[in-house]
Design a protein around this motif. Structure first.
Motif, PDB file in Angstrom:
ATOM      1  N   UNK A  13       0.826  -1.210   0.000  1.00 20.72           N
ATOM      2  CA  UNK A  13       0.000   0.000   0.000  1.00 20.72           C
ATOM      3  C   UNK A  13       0.857   1.255   0.000  1.00 20.72           C
ATOM      4  N   UNK A  14       2.027   1.194   0.611  1.00 19.82           N
ATOM      5  CA  UNK A  14       2.926   2.346   0.641  1.00 19.82           C
ATOM      6  C   UNK A  14       3.439   2.693  -0.754  1.00 19.82           C
ATOM      7  N   UNK A  15       3.332   1.753  -1.694  1.00 17.63           N
ATOM      8  CA  UNK A  15       3.806   1.994  -3.062  1.00 17.63           C
ATOM      9  C   UNK A  15       2.705   2.458  -4.008  1.00 17.63           C
ATOM     10  N   UNK A  16       1.471   2.555  -3.537  1.00 13.56           N
ATOM     11  CA  UNK A  16       0.350   2.888  -4.419  1.00 13.56           C
ATOM     12  C   UNK A  16       0.638   4.126  -5.272  1.00 13.56           C
ATOM     13  N   UNK A  17       1.168   5.165  -4.674  1.00 12.91           N
ATOM     14  CA  UNK A  17       1.416   6.400  -5.414  1.00 12.91           C
ATOM     15  C   UNK A  17       2.553   6.270  -6.426  1.00 12.91           C
ATOM     16  N   UNK A  18       3.315   5.194  -6.348  1.00 12.74           N
ATOM     17  CA  UNK A  18       4.385   4.964  -7.319  1.00 12.74           C
ATOM     18  C   UNK A  18       3.841   4.484  -8.661  1.00 12.74           C
ATOM     19  N   UNK A  19       2.623   3.998  -8.653  1.00 12.44           N
ATOM     20  CA  UNK A  19       2.019   3.494  -9.886  1.00 12.44           C
ATOM     21  C   UNK A  19       1.400   4.662 -10.637  1.00 12.44           C
ATOM     22  N   UNK A  20       1.618   4.677 -11.934  1.00  9.85           N
ATOM     23  CA  UNK A  20       0.985   5.699 -12.759  1.00  9.85           C
ATOM     24  C   UNK A  20      -0.526   5.472 -12.721  1.00  9.85           C
ATOM     25  N   UNK A  21      -1.255   6.536 -12.918  1.00 15.58           N
ATOM     26  CA  UNK A  21      -2.718   6.447 -12.863  1.00 15.58           C
ATOM     27  C   UNK A  21      -3.255   5.354 -13.787  1.00 15.58           C
ATOM     28  N   UNK A  22      -2.622   5.176 -14.929  1.00  8.24           N
ATOM     29  CA  UNK A  22      -3.093   4.167 -15.879  1.00  8.24           C
ATOM     30  C   UNK A  22      -2.612   2.756 -15.537  1.00  8.24           C
ATOM     31  N   UNK A  23      -1.822   2.601 -14.472  1.00 10.16           N
ATOM     32  CA  UNK A  23      -1.331   1.270 -14.106  1.00 10.16           C
ATOM     33  C   UNK A  23      -1.989   0.738 -12.841  1.00 10.16           C
ATOM     34  N   UNK A  24      -3.274   1.013 -12.694  1.00  8.16           N
ATOM     35  CA  UNK A  24      -4.003   0.464 -11.566  1.00  8.16           C
ATOM     36  C   UNK A  24      -3.991  -1.050 -11.576  1.00  8.16           C
ATOM     37  N   UNK A  25      -4.008  -1.632 -12.764  1.00  5.76           N
ATOM     38  CA  UNK A  25      -3.989  -3.092 -12.876  1.00  5.76           C
ATOM     39  C   UNK A  25      -2.706  -3.666 -12.285  1.00  5.76           C
ATOM     40  N   UNK A  26      -1.598  -2.960 -12.451  1.00  8.52           N
ATOM     41  CA  UNK A  26      -0.328  -3.424 -11.879  1.00  8.52           C
ATOM     42  C   UNK A  26      -0.381  -3.455 -10.365  1.00  8.52           C
ATOM     43  N   UNK A  27      -0.946  -2.402  -9.782  1.00  7.06           N
ATOM     44  CA  UNK A  27      -1.077  -2.377  -8.325  1.00  7.06           C
ATOM     45  C   UNK A  27      -2.029  -3.469  -7.851  1.00  7.06           C
ATOM     46  N   UNK A  28      -3.156  -3.609  -8.525  1.00 10.22           N
ATOM     47  CA  UNK A  28      -4.120  -4.651  -8.129  1.00 10.22           C
ATOM     48  C   UNK A  28      -3.503  -6.036  -8.227  1.00 10.22           C
ATOM     49  N   UNK A  29      -2.607  -6.250  -9.174  1.00 14.32           N
ATOM     50  CA  UNK A  29      -1.936  -7.552  -9.299  1.00 14.32           C
ATOM     51  C   UNK A  29      -1.061  -7.829  -8.075  1.00 14.32           C
ATOM     52  N   UNK A  30      -0.422  -6.807  -7.567  1.00 10.97           N
ATOM     53  CA  UNK A  30       0.391  -6.970  -6.347  1.00 10.97           C
ATOM     54  C   UNK A  30      -0.502  -7.385  -5.180  1.00 10.97           C
ATOM     55  N   UNK A  31      -1.632  -6.711  -5.027  1.00 13.20           N
ATOM     56  CA  UNK A  31      -2.567  -7.042  -3.947  1.00 13.20           C
ATOM     57  C   UNK A  31      -3.147  -8.437  -4.161  1.00 13.20           C
ATOM     58  N   UNK A  32      -3.512  -8.771  -5.397  1.00 15.95           N
ATOM     59  CA  UNK A  32      -4.056 -10.105  -5.687  1.00 15.95           C
ATOM     60  C   UNK A  32      -3.065 -11.205  -5.313  1.00 15.95           C
ATOM     61  N   UNK A  33      -1.781 -10.976  -5.555  1.00 14.80           N
ATOM     62  CA  UNK A  33      -0.762 -11.977  -5.204  1.00 14.80           C
ATOM     63  C   UNK A  33      -0.699 -12.177  -3.696  1.00 14.80           C
ATOM     64  N   UNK A  34      -0.816 -11.111  -2.943  1.00 18.66           N
ATOM     65  CA  UNK A  34      -0.821 -11.227  -1.480  1.00 18.66           C
ATOM     66  C   UNK A  34      -2.097 -11.914  -0.993  1.00 18.66           C
ATOM     67  N   UNK A  35      -3.220 -11.572  -1.594  1.00 17.76           N
ATOM     68  CA  UNK A  35      -4.494 -12.182  -1.222  1.00 17.76           C
ATOM     69  C   UNK A  35      -4.471 -13.683  -1.498  1.00 17.76           C
ATOM     70  N   UNK A  36      -3.776 -14.093  -2.538  1.00 18.41           N
ATOM     71  CA  UNK A  36      -3.699 -15.518  -2.894  1.00 18.41           C
ATOM     72  C   UNK A  36      -3.057 -16.351  -1.790  1.00 18.41           C
ATOM     73  N   UNK A  37      -2.334 -15.716  -0.896  1.00 18.93           N
ATOM     74  CA  UNK A  37      -1.698 -16.413   0.219  1.00 18.93           C
ATOM     75  C   UNK A  37      -2.662 -16.694   1.371  1.00 18.93           C
ATOM     76  N   UNK A  38      -3.800 -16.069   1.354  1.00 15.97           N
ATOM     77  CA  UNK A  38      -4.766 -16.215   2.452  1.00 15.97           C
ATOM     78  C   UNK A  38      -5.539 -17.525   2.340  1.00 15.97           C
ATOM     79  N   UNK A  39      -5.996 -18.042   3.465  1.00 17.53           N
ATOM     80  CA  UNK A  39      -6.849 -19.236   3.408  1.00 17.53           C
ATOM     81  C   UNK A  39      -8.197 -18.911   2.763  1.00 17.53           C
ATOM     82  N   UNK A  40      -8.785 -19.895   2.123  1.00 17.09           N
ATOM     83  CA  UNK A  40     -10.110 -19.701   1.528  1.00 17.09           C
ATOM     84  C   UNK A  40     -11.088 -19.223   2.593  1.00 17.09           C
ATOM     85  N   UNK A  41     -11.936 -18.313   2.212  1.00 15.42           N
ATOM     86  CA  UNK A  41     -12.959 -17.814   3.125  1.00 15.42           C
ATOM     87  C   UNK A  41     -12.504 -16.697   4.036  1.00 15.42           C
TER      88      UNK A  41
END
Length: 166
Positions: A13-41
């Motif tokens: 989250x501290x890097x959010x502002x490092x992403x260009x406005x048009x690269x929201x997908x890149x930031x979301x991919x970082x979050x998705x990778x972290x979320x993938x580590x969580x247990x189902x549910x």
């Protein structure tokens, strides 16, 4: 979840502002990778994904994820954050009345550092409904304790904005 995961999420989250406005997908991919580590549910998964969608300008995509996180039992501090952010997203998607219904009970919730955010977001939802005096009352009431002077006067003015005339 463990502290390592939480630290890595905070670092992302501290890097959010490092992403260009048009690269929201890149930031979301970082979050998705972290979320993938969580247990189902885990309610943290949809919550973090909702935050990422919201923070990259897609309130419409965030709304169902916030709802899912709350339905899965997200509570406490993060649950309160989810309610605030969901209400804001509902307002952004033309549903401010739902935001008011969601946040009004939070006015009576145990106090924490999110109290002012609850009031500010609720004020925006009320304003979107044409209830500006109620919104202004909330904002002045939240602001009053932070003023170096005039706290009592501002708190009284805030109450007077919504007091029944008589």
């Amino acid at each position: 979840m463990n502290h390592d995961w939480e630290d890595r999420v905070a670092a992302a989250w501290a890097t959010l502002d490092d992403y260009a406005e048009e690269d929201g997908a890149g930031f979301r991919a970082v979050i998705d990778a972290l979320v993938a580590e969580l247990p189902d549910g885990s309610p943290l998964g949809p919550f973090e994904r909702a935050c990422a969608w919201d923070s990259t300008g897609h309130s419409d995509q965030a709304v169902p994820l916030y709802r899912e996180a709350l339905a899965l039992g997200l509570d406490g501090y993060q649950g309160r954050r989810a309610k605030i952010q969901l209400s804001s997203s509902l307002r952004n998607t033309g549903q401010p009345e739902e935001g008011v219904k969601l946040l009004t009970p939070e006015l009576d919730a145990p106090s924490d550092e999110l109290d002012d955010a609850v009031r500010a977001t609720l004020a925006l939802c009320l304003s979107s409904l044409g209830r500006d005096r109620e919104g202004l009352s909330l904002v002045l009431g939240a602001l009053a304790p932070h003023l170096p002077r005039y706290q009592r006067s501002m708190a009284n003015y805030a109450r007077a904005l919504v007091a029944p005339e008589g």
